[in-house]
Each structure stands twice: as structure tokens, then as C-alpha cells.
Design an enzyme around this catalytic site. Structure first.
Site, short mmCIF file in Angstrom:
data_model
loop_
_atom_site.label_atom_id
_atom_site.label_comp_id
_atom_site.label_asym_id
_atom_site.label_seq_id
_atom_site.Cartn_x
_atom_site.Cartn_y
_atom_site.Cartn_z
N ARG A 44 0.88 -1.18 0.00
CA ARG A 44 0.00 0.00 0.00
C ARG A 44 0.91 1.22 0.00
NH1 ARG A 44 2.48 1.91 3.72
NH2 ARG A 44 0.89 3.49 3.95
N GLY A 45 0.30 2.42 -0.02
CA GLY A 45 1.09 3.64 -0.18
C GLY A 45 1.15 3.97 -1.67
N ALA A 46 0.85 5.23 -2.00
CA ALA A 46 0.66 5.58 -3.42
C ALA A 46 1.83 5.16 -4.32
CB ALA A 46 0.38 7.08 -3.53
N ARG A 59 -7.38 -0.02 -6.50
CA ARG A 59 -7.54 1.09 -5.53
C ARG A 59 -7.71 2.37 -6.33
NH1 ARG A 59 -4.08 1.35 -0.34
NH2 ARG A 59 -6.00 2.37 0.31
N GLN A 86 -2.08 2.70 10.13
CA GLN A 86 -0.77 2.68 9.46
C GLN A 86 0.28 3.45 10.25
OE1 GLN A 86 -3.70 3.25 7.95
NE2 GLN A 86 -3.69 2.70 5.78
N ASP A 135 -1.81 11.04 -1.90
CA ASP A 135 -2.11 10.00 -2.89
C ASP A 135 -2.47 10.59 -4.23
OD1 ASP A 135 -2.63 8.78 -0.14
OD2 ASP A 135 -2.51 7.07 -1.49
N ASN A 161 -5.12 12.75 0.94
CA ASN A 161 -4.29 11.83 1.73
C ASN A 161 -5.20 11.08 2.70
OD1 ASN A 161 -1.58 10.86 2.33
ND2 ASN A 161 -1.80 11.88 4.30
N LYS A 162 -4.59 10.23 3.49
CA LYS A 162 -5.35 9.36 4.41
C LYS A 162 -6.38 10.15 5.21
CE LYS A 162 -5.06 5.87 4.57
NZ LYS A 162 -5.95 5.05 3.72
#
Ligand code: MRU
Length: 378
Positions: free
Chosen positions: A53-55, A90, A206, A247, A257-258
Site C-alpha cells: 500500500r502507499g501511493a 484502488r 498505518q 495520494d 491523503n489518508k
């Protein structure tokens, strides 16, 4: 970066490129296991279940996923189907689409027999460029941190620079170094006294699991806080700067973002705390202007809200064997809602830190740094 003295990246080729190795991030910080992805479907599954995960890492994993697909079938129809399957895993991080486009554009004009090999070369180039971009972000961010530390009032000069971060935008979210954490690693390695407030980042935590794990393994002083503590710490002068990843960044400088990032930006704005967003240019979506209206926000399972995963009390804190448990938090029958990202408008962002330096979060700022990357129609 380091795990117990050994340097790791988050993704690598195995078996001469017949499979792709990754760290299973769903098990961290309590268990360290790697996985081999041997098919496009396994790569797609790893992205959607957040094994990776993570852009930026999603982008690289998608690129290698196309390579795996082309090893099985390199016809036009198979390429198109694999592209669609991976792109649907995603929806928010634009790096995925960007990396898939890059590989497709590279291989589509080639004879079928050459496509898998060319995809491997292109995906490898994307991975290497990501490492270089993240390291450069680290260098530019370090300079900002140094200026910030020097500008603090005399009574704050003898304490560490206190930086707050949300989610995980460290090396685990990229191939190496990270985006928001790269300047922190650079600062720590340069000898600067730095301490990180780590937002736990519900629902998937996270921050508490991945950011705390990374920082601990690199020896960076840090403290995990609940997501709601940041505003209080800012009111009491305990936060010198906030730094997060993104992201998707619109051409006007809005950052997605998150979930929860926006609330941190509001609190930072209210308290005069600089709010930095670190990003490689692969995160910029030049087609979009208004982030709130236009960026697709991933809705994930309500189970991530109603339940939580952790290590069973009393189990040994053994990275190889940590026993994991999932427990229910809310009553049977209560619904949960789980938007995974939010948008912070550009007006709340002090600066964007990119691989080419820092800029204002605005169309003019991004154009100034990336005129050559901007599509002609924008
Ligand atoms: O849902 P995740 O864990 O993939 O979300 C990650 C983030 O929101 C990061 O902050 C973002 O990808 C930037 S990372 C370099």
C-alpha cells in the site's frame, strides 16, 4: 531502509523476473513475512488487500503486475484486461494509473514477443526513479527542517524539532526512503535532534503499526498518539511542523491523503504550525483542479471501522512469529462507514516538497517546478 541492520526495499524481482517479492504489510509490526507474487491476479489481490500500500508502492506493484500478466499472455486483449483489473484495485492514488499508463505506452507498440521483457525494464525504471525522487524529497525537506529549527525562539532551541505525521508515508509506502518520512530520516542521519509525533491513523492504524515500526528500526525518537491528540499538542507548542504524504495532488495544489489529514491541516492552520506535504511528481494529477469535487475517494469495508487487529496480549514480541488477533469494537448491528481518504485544500498547505524542491501549493507553484511534465492542454 533498515530492519534489524539489514537493508530492505519494499519490492524486488525474484527468479529472474518470474515473480515479485514484497513485504506483507498487513502483518507488521508484529510479524515480518515476505510474499512472492507470481501472477497478475496475485499482484492485484496484494494491492487491494493492502499487503502492499502507499501511493508510490501501489504504482510500482501495478507496473510489475502488468509484467506478470504479459509473461502469461502478451496479446492486446490480455494487456487491456490486465490494465483494467490492476487499475480497479484502488481508486484514489493516481500513481497506479500513472505507472500502468507508462508500462502500457512502452509495450503496446512492440511485437508481442518483446512485451514482457520491456514491461520488466519499464517497471524497474519506475521503481528506481521512485527511490531517487524520494531521496531528493528528503534532501529538500531537510533544508526546510534546518531553517525551521534555526528560526525557533531561543527557549525552544535546545529541544528536538517536533514533527507530527499522519498515516504512513515512509519507505514502506514507497520503494525506499518514503516521502514525508524521507526528510525525517535525512535529519536524523545528519545529527539533527528530531522527534516524531505519530498519529495512530484509524481505522487501519498505518501510523501506529507501520510508521512507528519504520522509525523504531531506524532509531528515530517517536511517540504514538491517538488521532485526536494533534490539535491539543499544537495548542501547547509541542508541534513545530506537520508533514504528510499525498495520494493525489491536483494541479491547483489540493492534496488527497489518508482520512484525517484535513483535520490536522485545520488544526495546524489555526495554530500557525507549518503544514508540509511531500510528494513525487508521479502523484500530481494535472487533469484535476478541485480536489474535493473531483478526486475519487475509496470507500473500504466497514469491518475496518468496527474491528481492529493487533498482537494478542502476552504473546512474545517476536517479528517472526507475533500472534495476531482481530477484535470487535462496536456492538453487533451498528453500521460503519469507511472513507479512506480526504482532501486538504491548497490554502491550508504551507508548501509542497517535491523531488525538484519546495513550491507553493498552487498551479503557479507546480508549474514553476514541473513545466516540462505538464500536459499541453493544462
Ligand atoms: O491506504 P494507504 O495505506 O495506501 O494510504 C497511504 C497514504 O495515505 C499515504 O500517506 C500516501 O500514500 C502517501 S505515501 C508516500
Amino acid at each position: 531502509m533498515n530492519i534489524d541492520g539489514k537493508a530492505w526495499r519494499t519490492i524486488w524481482l525474484e527468479d529472474g523476473g518470474r515473480s515479485v517479492g514484497v513485504i506483507d504489510q498487513t502483518l507488521l509490526p508484529h510479524r515480518f513475512e515476505t510474499r512472492s507474487l507470481a501472477t497478475m491476479e496475485q499482484a492485484a489481490e496484494a494491492i487491494s488487500t493492502m499487503v502492499v500500500r502507499g501511493a508510490p508502492l501501489i504504482g510500482v506493484a501495478g507496473a510489475y503486475g502488468l509484467m506478470l500478466a504479459l509473461q502469461q499472455d502478451s496479446a492486446d486483449a490480455a494487456l487491456a484486461a490486465a490494465f483494467e483489473r490492476l487499475n480497479a484495485t484502488r481508486p484514489t492514488a493516481v500513481n497506479l494509473r500513472w505507472a500502468l499508463d507508462r508500462v502500457r505506452e512502452r509495450v503496446a507498440p512492440l511485437p508481442q514477443a518483446e512485451r514482457a521483457e520491456a514491461a520488466q525494464v519499464e517497471a524497474g525504471a519506475i521503481a528506481e526513479e521512485d527511490v531517487a525522487m524520494c531521496e531528493a524529497i528528503g534532501d529538500h525537506g531537510l533544508r526546510l527542517f534546518q531553517e525551521l529549527a534555526a528560526a525557533r525562539p531561543a527557549q525552544r532551541q535546545n529541544r528536538p524539532l517536533n514533527v507530527l505525521t499522519h498515516c504512513n508515508a515512509g519507505w514502506l509506502a514507497t520503494v525506499d526512503w518514503g516521502t514525508a518520512l524521507a526528510p525525517i530520516y535525512k535529519a536524523h542521519r545528519s545529527g539533527m535532534a528530531i522527534h516524531v509525533w505519530v498519529d495512530e491513523t484509524r481505522p487501519r492504524n498505518q501510523g501506529a503499526s507501520l510508521t512507528a515500526f519504520e522509525l523504531g528500526r531506524e532509531g528515530v525518537p517517536h511517540t504514538v498518539i491517538v488521532d485526536n491528540a494533534g490539535g491539543h499538542l499544537m495548542q501547547h507548542g509541542e508541534v513545530d511542523a506537520v508533514i504528510v504524504g499525498t495520494d493525489r495532488t491536483t494541479r491547483s495544489g489540493d492534496v488527497c491523503n489518508k482520512i484525517g489529514t484535513y483535520l490536522k491541516a485545520l488544526a495546524a492552520h489555526d495554530n500557525g504550525v507549518p503544514f508540509y506535504v511531500a510528494l513525487p511528481s508521479s502523484t500530481i494529477d494535472w487533469n484535476l483542479d478541485d480536489g474535493v469535487a473531483e478526486i475519487p475517494i475509496e470507500a473500504r469495508s466497514e469491518r475496518e471501522v468496527t474491528h481492529i487487529q493487533g498482537r494478542r496480549d502476552g504473546e512474545a514480541n517476536d517479528l517472526a512469529a507475533g500472534g495476531l488477533a482481530s477484535v470487535q469494537l462496536s456492538p453487533d448491528g451498528s453500521a460503519g462507514f469507511n472513507p479512506a481518504f480526504d482532501v486538504t485544500p491548497a490554502r491550508l498547505v504551507t508548501a509542497l516538497i517535491t523531488e525538484r524542491g519546495a513550491s507553493a501549493a498552487s498551479e503557479a507553484g507546480l508549474k514553476g517546478l514541473f513545466e516540462d511534465l505538464r500536459p499541453a492542454d493544462h
